[in-house]
Scaffold this motif. Structure first.
Motif, PDB file in Angstrom:
ATOM      1  N   THR A 354     -13.859  -9.139  17.519  1.00  0.00           N
ATOM      2  CA  THR A 354     -14.901  -9.815  16.740  1.00  0.00           C
ATOM      3  C   THR A 354     -15.675  -8.782  15.946  1.00  0.00           C
ATOM      4  OG1 THR A 354     -15.119 -11.549  18.404  1.00  0.00           O
ATOM      5  CG2 THR A 354     -16.943 -11.301  16.867  1.00  0.00           C
ATOM      6  N   TYR A 355     -15.967  -9.118  14.670  1.00  0.00           N
ATOM      7  CA  TYR A 355     -16.658  -8.169  13.804  1.00  0.00           C
ATOM      8  C   TYR A 355     -17.544  -8.927  12.822  1.00  0.00           C
ATOM      9  CZ  TYR A 355     -17.344  -4.398  10.372  1.00  0.00           C
ATOM     10  OH  TYR A 355     -17.899  -3.465   9.533  1.00  0.00           O
ATOM     11  N   VAL A 356     -18.737  -8.397  12.558  1.00  0.00           N
ATOM     12  CA  VAL A 356     -19.634  -8.981  11.562  1.00  0.00           C
ATOM     13  C   VAL A 356     -19.636  -8.075  10.333  1.00  0.00           C
ATOM     14  CG1 VAL A 356     -21.985  -9.690  11.026  1.00  0.00           C
ATOM     15  CG2 VAL A 356     -21.083 -10.028  13.340  1.00  0.00           C
ATOM     16  N   ARG A 358     -20.739  -6.303   6.909  1.00  0.00           N
ATOM     17  CA  ARG A 358     -22.059  -5.860   6.436  1.00  0.00           C
ATOM     18  C   ARG A 358     -22.096  -5.660   4.929  1.00  0.00           C
ATOM     19  NH1 ARG A 358     -22.329  -1.059   7.407  1.00  0.00           N
ATOM     20  NH2 ARG A 358     -20.225  -0.694   8.161  1.00  0.00           N
ATOM     21  N   SER A 365     -21.990 -10.701   5.828  1.00  0.00           N
ATOM     22  CA  SER A 365     -22.788 -11.348   6.886  1.00  0.00           C
ATOM     23  C   SER A 365     -21.998 -12.386   7.684  1.00  0.00           C
ATOM     24  CB  SER A 365     -24.042 -12.019   6.313  1.00  0.00           C
ATOM     25  OG  SER A 365     -24.851 -11.059   5.677  1.00  0.00           O
ATOM     26  N   SER A 367     -19.058 -13.643  10.394  1.00  0.00           N
ATOM     27  CA  SER A 367     -18.480 -13.134  11.641  1.00  0.00           C
ATOM     28  C   SER A 367     -17.016 -13.548  11.710  1.00  0.00           C
ATOM     29  CB  SER A 367     -19.255 -13.718  12.821  1.00  0.00           C
ATOM     30  OG  SER A 367     -18.553 -13.480  14.027  1.00  0.00           O
ATOM     31  N   TYR A 368     -16.146 -12.572  11.979  1.00  0.00           N
ATOM     32  CA  TYR A 368     -14.720 -12.872  12.126  1.00  0.00           C
ATOM     33  C   TYR A 368     -14.286 -12.593  13.562  1.00  0.00           C
ATOM     34  CZ  TYR A 368      -9.649 -12.488  11.901  1.00  0.00           C
ATOM     35  OH  TYR A 368      -8.307 -12.652  12.154  1.00  0.00           O
ATOM     36  N   GLU A 369     -13.639 -13.566  14.180  1.00  0.00           N
ATOM     37  CA  GLU A 369     -13.052 -13.374  15.507  1.00  0.00           C
ATOM     38  C   GLU A 369     -11.578 -13.721  15.415  1.00  0.00           C
ATOM     39  OE1 GLU A 369     -13.558 -14.742  20.185  1.00  0.00           O
ATOM     40  OE2 GLU A 369     -14.312 -16.037  18.607  1.00  0.00           O
ATOM     41  N   ARG A 386     -23.000 -17.697   7.583  1.00  0.00           N
ATOM     42  CA  ARG A 386     -24.317 -18.112   8.072  1.00  0.00           C
ATOM     43  C   ARG A 386     -24.714 -19.494   7.582  1.00  0.00           C
ATOM     44  NH1 ARG A 386     -28.219 -12.750   7.585  1.00  0.00           N
ATOM     45  NH2 ARG A 386     -27.306 -11.591   9.329  1.00  0.00           N
ATOM     46  N   ASN A 390     -16.958 -22.442   7.663  1.00  0.00           N
ATOM     47  CA  ASN A 390     -16.056 -21.617   8.458  1.00  0.00           C
ATOM     48  C   ASN A 390     -14.617 -21.844   8.049  1.00  0.00           C
ATOM     49  OD1 ASN A 390     -15.185 -23.972   9.680  1.00  0.00           O
ATOM     50  ND2 ASN A 390     -16.313 -23.624  11.568  1.00  0.00           N
TER      51      ASN A 390
END
Length: 924
Positions: A354-356, A358, A365, A367-369, A386, A390
């Motif tokens: 998982t990574y957000v 930047r 901003s 989030s990828y899982e 946000r 999705n």
């Protein structure tokens, strides 16, 4: 066993006995002269306090080692005192070798953490009197050190050298034993054990070297870096100042490789890259500077090059980077740290993480899982922005690929088609919708909820082959709702239409809700219009029939109409969720059905690729590992009700425990039905009975898991000793635990259902709040000898000023807490406490214990209710009444709730009488 073997084991055991006796005495001295004084010298500064917590942990590890040594000593001594023949199993450090290794590793890892944060330096600077007193004694203990030796170095040495020396004794002792053993299984066991202790020796040496290396780094860096980078567990593995490599041509930067991150320092700033998402490419196709050998470092948002002056230096950095990445991905270091186990194994290029994001990009901003390949999302994954958008589906080299951007399916599959419970959502701007419900053979079949976001409508009902079919309820955004029979998406026959103004129409009507044919319209004021309705173009709605005005009072039955109760029996809703769980239990909780139960599989069809998240399971968010064998083992030992409640609370909050997954699924289903558009007062009873049924099913499934656990142990389930039925247990044990999940939607329905009564009550409260305390007590007919005014010898005006808003204040503040909890049990306890506060105040006034009769209680409770000003008291009362433990009916709680209800109704009637009187005065 041969005699020589006995003698070998006996000699080894005797040597071990002597070694453990000496070591235990040494540990006792260390405990008395070092740990105890330092534990009494707790620092007051923030840094010192943080280090002190680490020292407490080190003490715990030390005590565990000491206890193990003592236990080993007792076992060996007992064996030496018997005449029984010796064998390898008598040597505890072999027989329980894993335990010894584990405790020594834990001690030295914690010891190293303490070293890294300059723990010994801080400890010896302590100004504590206890520490000063022991310094003299400690210097005598540390006889091996000269006067020039610093106290911190002395402590460092004493707390690790005797322990390392003792491990060396173990190795020597076991090596001698191994030399005289004959070939066979016992020799193989001892050989293997010796190897592990040798590895431990190497591990400790490496751990201490790394700690000193890391400690030196933190000393050399400024506070700006150490404050953000220094944590006790982090280890420096390599520094470009020690093994030169650079990320730029001017060579002014610094590269630090830690066991969890790669840090690039440039001037006064730095960048940190999580090793789990770092890839190292040695085959750089980019043109590098002549005479330099490069490595390309790839991360999710940045790529840069590291350049070395010779191929050997490049190879060392490449090897160290890859080993560090591999160990970070494994979640543990090698044993030993840089031993043979690490050689030749490179980290996988495909990873799950998982990574957000930047930096500025389409994913900023978000989030990828999901799956990664060489720094880019690639494979199955979920990206969430946000703003609520999705994408769940396929990714290719960092971009959404194929199916997923418009329609998302999360749920169960069987034989490559959607089967069981699932959620299909279309995010496209053209026709957004969401279906939550049952699937059969890839089609909507059974009970389900459809939300048409364009039309602002929600359909709750049954489906057949992807069509609305059978009984259904439609709720609209405007508040209008109706119940009708559907056939292949078309409405057939008559139905019931509930309008915003509380009018009710029973008969036939069109899709745009126009009355057609014979029907009956019941108005909120009690009038009834019955006849035939037509709608001619340009002439509006017309009717021929009879208007009955004999009943001029509002019909309570109309405004309180509840839908869906007969049409959708609660036990037939969400069968797909229950059946899946039942299958999981009946299978004996096998892993493959667990996968199916968690919504795990990803399937493909001809037209599009269907993709799922872990439907109810969020990876990596919990410390507890809920393995099914551990779950079943723990269930067997739950004897007391209190421990069962604690266990269920923990399980239901977990997204990894089967019961937690079940609750998550039910929460999704409940919100899909009753949140947003579904917040309609005509659905209250349907929602309320659904929540109670959830509690019943969760209790049943807990029982199912327990029976399975007992069966596997060959035990019989214990009979219920308290006489409570399964339904009562569900209500008393489970319902309070799950209610917070459904409370927001459920309480909104209660507020809407009791809106009119609450409005009348609130207007009555406003009127009563205009009374000063004394006047209100008089108005409510509270007997004067019960007024809490006796202790005041003041004039009437002074008294009124002083007691304003303070009369029965403790009881008022207590009752106001009613809105702070969702649990009916706790709300009833608050009500009981309010009653006790009223009675306690009265007892102080009359100067004796006073038990309030009903005639005295009601006026006093009315006073407290009027001053507490609880906004939605009707909703609160009825929620408690509907969801409270049935065993409380007819008891004290029931009596107090009835008294509160009487006050609530009385305040409403007061307002009604005022209105009627006002109306009569205007008429006259």
């Amino acid at each position: 066993m041969s005699r020589p073997m006995d003698m070998c084991a006996a000699e080894a055991t005797a040597s071990l006995l002597h070694a453990e006796e000496s070591f235990s005495a040494c540990l006792a001295r260390i405990d008395a002269l070092i740990f105890k004084p330092l534990l009494q010298a707790e620092p007051s500064d923030q840094k010192g306090k943080e280090n002190f917590k680490l020292f407490l942990l080190l003490n715990d590890r030390f005590q565990a080692l000491w206890n193990l040594t003592e236990e080993n000593y007792r076992i060996v001594k007992q064996k030496c005192s018997t005449s029984e023949p010796f064998c390898i199993q008598d040597i505890y450090i072999v027989w329980k070798g894993d335990l010894f290794l584990s405790l020594y590793i834990q001690y030295f890892v914690t010891f190293a953490n303490y070293v890294v944060v300059h723990g010994f330096e801080h400890a010896t600077k302590s100004k504590s009197e206890a520490w000063k007193h022991h310094k003299t004694v400690l210097k005598q203990f540390l006889t091996d050190f000269t006067s020039e030796t610093s106290m911190s170095l002395a402590l460092y040495t004493v707390l690790h050298k005797p322990i390392r020396d003792h491990i060396e004794q173990y190795i020597l002792l076991l090596t001698k034993l191994n030399e005289v053993l004959k070939e066979g299984s016992e020799k193989d066991v001892v050989t293997s054990t010796v190897k592990e202790y040798v590895k431990l020796e190497s591990f400790i040496s490496q751990v201490l070297d790394e700690a000193c290396f890391t400690k030196t780094l933190w000393k050399s860096l400024g506070y700006k870096f150490t404050d953000m980078l220094c944590v006790p567990e982090r280890r420096l593995l390599e520094d470009s100042r020690n093994l030169p490599i650079s990320a730029s041509t001017n060579r002014s930067d610094r590269i630090l490789l830690f066991d969890d991150v790669l840090v690039l320092i440039q001037g006064n700033s730095f960048q940190s890259f999580d090793l789990k998402l770092v890839w190292v490419d040695e085959n750089c196709r980019e043109k590098s500077t002549p005479g330099l050998y490069g490595l390309r470092i790839i991360t999710p948002e940045e790529t840069f090059f590291l350049s070395a002056k010779d191929p050997q230096m490049k190879a060392v950095w490449q090897w160290k980077l890859n080993q560090a990445i591999r160990q970070a991905l494994n979640g543990k270091r090698d044993f030993p740290l840089w031993g043979k186990t690490g050689e030749g194994t490179e980290p996988p290029s495909c990873r799950f993480f998982t990574y957000v994001f930047r930096l500025e990009s389409k994913f900023k901003s978000a989030s990828y899982e999901g799956e990664w390949h060489w720094g880019k999302p690639h494979g199955k994954g979920t990206v969430k922005w946000r703003d609520g958008r999705n994408h769940v589906g396929d990714f290719k080299e960092g971009l959404e690929h194929g199916y997923g951007n418009d329609m998302v399916y999360k749920g169960y599959f069987k034989d490559n088609v959607r089967q069981g419970f699932g959620i299909l959502e279309n995010h496209s701007a053209e026709h957004p919708f969401k279906y939550t419900g049952q699937w059969e053979n890839d089609k909507k079949n059974g009970y389900g909820v459809w939300e048409d976001k364009d039309r602002g409508e929600r359909y709750i009902g049954t489906w057949l082959d992807d069509h609305k079919h059978g009984q259904g309820i439609v709720v609209t955004q405007s508040g209008v709702c109706y119940q009708r029979t559907f056939h292949a998406d078309k409405m057939v026959g008559s139905g019931i239409l509930l309008l915003e103004d509380d009018s009710v129409y029973e008969g036939n009507f069109t899709e745009d809700l126009t009355f057609v044919g014979k029907g009956k319209l019941s108005f909120a004021n009690g009038f009834i219009l019955e006849g035939t309705f037509t709608n001619k173009s340009g002439q509006g709605l017309q009717t021929q029939g009879i208007l009955n005005t004999s009943n001029e009072q509002p019909d309570e039955r109309i405004t309180k109409t509840q839908l869906g109760l007969k049409e959708f029996p609660v036990e037939k809703r969400w069968k797909g969720i229950y059946d899946q769980f039942l299958e999981f239990i009946h299978s004996g909780c096998k892993e493959e059905t667990e996968e199916s139960f968690t919504g795990f599989h990803i399937q493909t069809s001809k037209e599009l690729r269907k993709s799922q998240e872990y439907l109810f399971c969020h990876r990596g968010t919990e410390d507890v590992s809920w393995k099914i064998e551990d779950i079943l083992e723990e269930l067997v030992h739950l004897k007391e009700l209190e421990s069962l409640q604690r266990y269920l609370e923990k399980a239901l909050k977990s997204s990894l425990h089967p019961l937690g997954k079940l609750l998550k699924a039910l929460t999704i289903a409940f919100q899909a039905t009753y949140s947003g558009i579904g917040a309609n007062r005509h659905l209250l009873t349907m929602a309320q009975e659904e929540v109670k049924y959830y509690a019943k099913k969760i209790w049943e499934f807990y029982q199912g898991l327990l029976h399975l656990a007992l069966e596997q142990k060959g035990q019989m389930p214990a009979k219920c000793v308290d006489g409570e039925t399964s339904d009562q247990k569900a209500c008393s044990v489970v319902l309070p635990l799950i209610l917070p999940c459904f409370y927001p939607e459920l309480f909104m329905l209660y507020m809407l259902y009791h809106e009119r009564e609450d409005d009348l009550y609130c207007q009555g409260i406003v009127d009563l709040s205009l009374f000063p305390d004394i006047k209100l007590l008089e108005f409510l007919d509270v007997q004067k000898h019960l007024w809490p005014l006796k202790d005041l010898t003041l004039t009437t005006n002074q008294r009124r000023s002083l007691i304003k808003d303070k009369c029965f204040l403790s009881a008022t503040e207590c009752l106001q807490k009613l809105i702070t909890t969702v649990d009916p049990r706790e709300k009833l306890l608050i009500l009981q406490k309010t009653y006790e506060e009223i009675e306690s105040t009265v007892s102080r006034v009359v100067e004796t214990d006073y038990k309030l009769p009903m005639d005295d209680l009601l006026p006093l409770l009315m006073y407290v209710v009027s001053r507490a000003k609880i906004q939605h008291l009707g909703a609160e009362i009825h929620l408690i009444r509907d969801l409270m433990d049935p065993t409380n009916q007819g008891g004290l709680y029931d009596f107090l709730l009835t008294a509160l209800e009487s006050c609530y109704e009385h305040i409403q009637r007061m307002r009604l009488h005022q209105r009627e009187n006002c109306h009569l005065s205007h008429s006259s």
